[in-house]
Scaffold this motif. Structure first.
Motif, PDB file in Angstrom:
ATOM      1  N   VAL A  90      51.999  40.264  45.656  1.00 31.17           N
ATOM      2  CA  VAL A  90      50.758  40.109  45.035  1.00 31.17           C
ATOM      3  C   VAL A  90      50.226  41.427  44.592  1.00 31.17           C
ATOM      4  CG1 VAL A  90      48.280  39.139  45.495  1.00 31.17           C
ATOM      5  CG2 VAL A  90      50.422  37.906  45.943  1.00 31.17           C
ATOM      6  N   CYS A  91      50.134  42.474  45.614  1.00 31.18           N
ATOM      7  CA  CYS A  91      49.658  43.804  45.584  1.00 31.18           C
ATOM      8  C   CYS A  91      50.409  44.544  44.377  1.00 31.18           C
ATOM      9  CB  CYS A  91      49.904  44.342  46.712  1.00 31.18           C
ATOM     10  SG  CYS A  91      48.676  43.796  47.966  1.00 31.18           S
ATOM     11  N   LEU A  92      51.734  44.141  44.540  1.00 30.82           N
ATOM     12  CA  LEU A  92      52.584  44.816  43.320  1.00 30.82           C
ATOM     13  C   LEU A  92      52.352  44.375  42.068  1.00 30.82           C
ATOM     14  CD1 LEU A  92      54.876  46.555  42.506  1.00 30.82           C
ATOM     15  CD2 LEU A  92      56.490  44.903  43.087  1.00 30.82           C
ATOM     16  N   THR A  93      52.123  42.861  41.763  1.00 29.82           N
ATOM     17  CA  THR A  93      51.907  42.328  40.476  1.00 29.82           C
ATOM     18  C   THR A  93      50.421  42.921  40.137  1.00 29.82           C
ATOM     19  OG1 THR A  93      53.031  40.265  41.309  1.00 29.82           O
ATOM     20  CG2 THR A  93      51.424  39.849  39.590  1.00 29.82           C
ATOM     21  N   ALA A  94      49.426  42.854  41.188  1.00 26.42           N
ATOM     22  CA  ALA A  94      48.210  43.444  40.660  1.00 26.42           C
ATOM     23  C   ALA A  94      48.197  44.795  39.745  1.00 26.42           C
ATOM     24  CB  ALA A  94      47.156  43.399  41.868  1.00 26.42           C
ATOM     25  N   LEU A  95      49.178  45.534  40.331  1.00 29.42           N
ATOM     26  CA  LEU A  95      49.300  46.691  39.334  1.00 29.42           C
ATOM     27  C   LEU A  95      49.472  46.560  37.724  1.00 29.42           C
ATOM     28  CD1 LEU A  95      51.531  48.738  41.761  1.00 29.42           C
ATOM     29  CD2 LEU A  95      49.596  49.246  41.148  1.00 29.42           C
ATOM     30  N   PHE A  96      49.887  45.547  37.490  1.00 32.73           N
ATOM     31  CA  PHE A  96      50.238  45.296  36.061  1.00 32.73           C
ATOM     32  C   PHE A  96      49.219  44.571  35.305  1.00 32.73           C
ATOM     33  CE2 PHE A  96      54.564  45.500  38.518  1.00 32.73           C
ATOM     34  CZ  PHE A  96      55.069  46.353  37.403  1.00 32.73           C
ATOM     35  N   ILE A  97      48.186  44.229  36.011  1.00 29.83           N
ATOM     36  CA  ILE A  97      46.862  43.644  35.498  1.00 29.83           C
ATOM     37  C   ILE A  97      46.082  44.728  34.761  1.00 29.83           C
ATOM     38  CG2 ILE A  97      45.079  41.756  35.812  1.00 29.83           C
ATOM     39  CD1 ILE A  97      46.559  40.784  38.089  1.00 29.83           C
ATOM     40  N   PRO A  98      45.686  44.746  33.479  1.00 30.60           N
ATOM     41  CA  PRO A  98      44.929  45.683  33.125  1.00 30.60           C
ATOM     42  C   PRO A  98      43.520  45.363  33.408  1.00 30.60           C
ATOM     43  CG  PRO A  98      45.563  44.370  31.203  1.00 30.60           C
ATOM     44  CD  PRO A  98      46.434  44.112  32.497  1.00 30.60           C
ATOM     45  N   PHE A  99      42.663  46.308  33.423  1.00 35.74           N
ATOM     46  CA  PHE A  99      41.265  46.053  33.742  1.00 35.74           C
ATOM     47  C   PHE A  99      40.550  45.363  32.915  1.00 35.74           C
ATOM     48  CE2 PHE A  99      36.503  47.663  33.522  1.00 35.74           C
ATOM     49  CZ  PHE A  99      36.065  47.041  34.746  1.00 35.74           C
ATOM     50  N   GLN A 100      40.751  45.622  31.351  1.00 34.22           N
ATOM     51  CA  GLN A 100      40.190  44.703  30.358  1.00 34.22           C
ATOM     52  C   GLN A 100      40.404  43.176  30.682  1.00 34.22           C
ATOM     53  OE1 GLN A 100      42.130  47.302  29.948  1.00 34.22           O
ATOM     54  NE2 GLN A 100      41.057  48.656  28.695  1.00 34.22           N
TER      55      GLN A 100
ATOM     56  N   VAL B  92      37.363  50.441  44.198  1.00 31.95           N
ATOM     57  CA  VAL B  92      38.198  50.156  45.323  1.00 31.95           C
ATOM     58  C   VAL B  92      38.834  48.834  44.475  1.00 31.95           C
ATOM     59  CG1 VAL B  92      38.195  48.725  47.247  1.00 31.95           C
ATOM     60  CG2 VAL B  92      36.754  50.948  47.019  1.00 31.95           C
ATOM     61  N   ALA B  93      38.512  48.044  44.016  1.00 34.67           N
ATOM     62  CA  ALA B  93      39.131  46.697  43.440  1.00 34.67           C
ATOM     63  C   ALA B  93      40.154  47.281  42.389  1.00 34.67           C
ATOM     64  CB  ALA B  93      38.084  45.759  42.747  1.00 34.67           C
ATOM     65  N   GLN B  94      39.824  48.090  41.567  1.00 32.42           N
ATOM     66  CA  GLN B  94      40.802  48.578  40.389  1.00 32.42           C
ATOM     67  C   GLN B  94      41.820  49.334  40.987  1.00 32.42           C
ATOM     68  OE1 GLN B  94      41.013  47.373  37.589  1.00 32.42           O
ATOM     69  NE2 GLN B  94      42.690  49.017  36.823  1.00 32.42           N
ATOM     70  N   PHE B  95      41.769  50.292  42.024  1.00 31.06           N
ATOM     71  CA  PHE B  95      42.687  51.090  42.430  1.00 31.06           C
ATOM     72  C   PHE B  95      43.466  50.907  43.911  1.00 31.06           C
ATOM     73  CE2 PHE B  95      39.918  53.807  39.673  1.00 31.06           C
ATOM     74  CZ  PHE B  95      40.734  53.754  38.806  1.00 31.06           C
ATOM     75  N   LEU B  96      42.783  49.677  44.485  1.00 32.98           N
ATOM     76  CA  LEU B  96      43.567  49.458  45.709  1.00 32.98           C
ATOM     77  C   LEU B  96      44.933  49.017  45.537  1.00 32.98           C
ATOM     78  CD1 LEU B  96      42.877  49.174  48.613  1.00 32.98           C
ATOM     79  CD2 LEU B  96      42.249  46.736  48.303  1.00 32.98           C
ATOM     80  N   PRO B  97      45.396  48.082  44.733  1.00 33.16           N
ATOM     81  CA  PRO B  97      46.921  47.828  44.569  1.00 33.16           C
ATOM     82  C   PRO B  97      47.930  49.141  44.598  1.00 33.16           C
ATOM     83  CG  PRO B  97      45.433  46.334  43.241  1.00 33.16           C
ATOM     84  CD  PRO B  97      44.803  47.446  43.771  1.00 33.16           C
TER      85      PRO B  97
END
Length: 275
Positions: A108-118, A145-150
């Motif tokens: 899940v943490c790895l997948t969150a890296l590919f979600i753009p902030f937009q 924190v939410a954006q860069f934690l993954p």
């Protein structure tokens, strides 16, 4: 003394051109920041006749860059501290602690890296607005924190996986709790990676415009990069003052890299060489 072969020139020439392309904008900006408006209009590419610090003083005091700078320092320091605390705990847990669902949580943490902030921008803004966190320091810190934690969790997990599990097992046998293992072993051993990730997170937060613009709409709470964008609109006819503001915003990043480049490289490679 041997002469360099053609293979070295094939590498040196492109690298030299890349270095010139990187350094020239900084030198051009510093030169423009030292000019008067008249000098810039007459010849924007000529060297400044004398070193004038009036534009820097105007940008810092009159334009409000000093306040924007302080806002950025407060937000970035708090965000990086939280990122390293949560990220190091999560990285240690995912890498060394055996519990049900750890692999799925790491995925899940790895997948969150590919979600753009937009994609999450509108829901995040609604949640922050409902919680009364818009236009507040805690709101922007939590958004960072939410954006860069993954990213932080991913890098620290990769590093802690290279730590021998025998160290953790020996510490547990000696009577340490999981928190004791984390505090006495993982934090000291992870110092190079924590320094590297902390610097990268600080640069990400420092250079951000979109999240800060969304979370901090008022002028008093603007961060430095958002202040630069507003400065471009207010001083479109006074390019030297605008260049002075850009120089103020870029100098901390430049100084950080110049003094900590070895630590950054050591932290990035530490996880690959340990073991």
């Amino acid at each position: 003394m041997s002469r360099p072969g053609p293979g070295r020139w094939l590498v040196a020439v492109p690298m030299g051109l890349l270095a010139m392309a990187t350094v020239y904008p900084l030198l051009f900006t510093a030169n423009v920041a030292m000019k008067t408006r008249r000098e810039y209009i007459l010849d924007r590419f000529s060297l400044a006749s004398t070193l004038r610090w009036d534009n820097l003083s105007t940008a810092w005091n009159s334009v409000g860059m000093g306040r924007y700078f302080l806002n950025s320092v407060i937000v970035v320091a708090c965000a990086v501290a939280l990122l390293l605390l949560i990220g190091s705990m999560a990285g240690f847990a995912l890498a060394q602690v055996r519990f049900r669902g750890s692999s799925a949580l790491a995925l899940v943490c790895l997948t969150a890296l590919f979600i753009p902030f937009q994609v999450i921008m509108v829901p995040l803004a609604r949640i922050m607005a409902d919680g009364g966190l818009i236009d507040t320091y805690p709101g922007l810190v939590l958004a960072y924190v939410a954006q860069f934690l993954p990213f932080t969790v991913f890098l620290l997990t990769s590093y802690y996986r290279a730590v021998p599990t025998e160290l953790v097992d020996a510490a547990r046998i000696d009577g340490n709790t999981l928190y004791g293992v984390y505090r006495r072993i993982m934090l000291p051993m992870g110092a190079p990676a924590l320094l590297s990730v902390g610097i990268l997170d600080a640069l990400f937060c420092w250079n951000d415009v979109l999240i800060s613009l969304l979370m901090m709409p008022s002028a008093d709470h603007r961060t430095l990069m958002v202040g630069i964008t507003s400065l471009r609109g207010q001083y479109s006819a006074d390019i030297p003052t605008f260049a002075a503001g850009v120089l103020i915003a870029g100098l901390p990043v430049l100084v950080t890299y110049l003094f900590l480049q070895r630590q950054i490289a050591d932290g990035v490679t530490a996880g690959a060489t340990k073991g």
